[in-house]
Motif scaffolding. Sequence first.
Motif: not given
Length: 214
Positions: A10-22, A35-42
């Motif tokens: 959940a924390l990682a997803a929140g950080l990802l959303a902050l940096h994902a931009g518009p 989301d592919a980026t989220f899956q790669a992060m996991l």
Amino acid sequence: MTKSTLIAAALAAGLLALHAGPAAAQSKWGPGADDATFQAMLKSSFKDNGIAKTARLTQDETQAFCSTPDNATDPAAAKKREAIEAANLATVKWPSDGKWLGDWKEGEKIAQSGRGLTWTDKAEQVNGGNCYNCHQITAEEISHGTIGPSLHNYGKLRDRDEATLKATWVRIYNSKSVNACSNMPRGGHMGIIDETQIKHLMALLLDPQSPVNK
């Protein structure tokens, strides 16, 4: 998936959303589990540790569907929820010997145990049901979970007929057969607890001598 894994994800997803931009702002919930980026992060953030395996991060259809919050209540998703519930109901295995109830004393031990499935547990260790984490079990408890309803007087408030026995068994074995996006673990279906343990929990809930019904 363990509680620590869920929190980290959940924390990682929140950080990802902050940096994902518009692009993320265009979605109500931001990047999701598909989301592919989220899956790669996991995949890059977690590793096997003892009996806790990264394979748990792979969602089945039910988990993937319920990872989108709106799907739990959106009328447009009602038919899909019904299909998921039917599919989960089909996984339920009824008592192999036709006996529903075990020993409520053993059931209380299981309900009050949260051990199992974490990296500090051993493969040969018996899992608990972790019921206390979400439910009040007896009237004497002064500290208990509130995510789920109180179980106090569960058996007193119901007839101990076949319909009640089946409904209770289904909830313990695979709660998503009743509510597609239930927060309750699929104890039997996921192999967290076995048939004998389910019988003991059934006795805890339905036996007149159980502290649940005092």
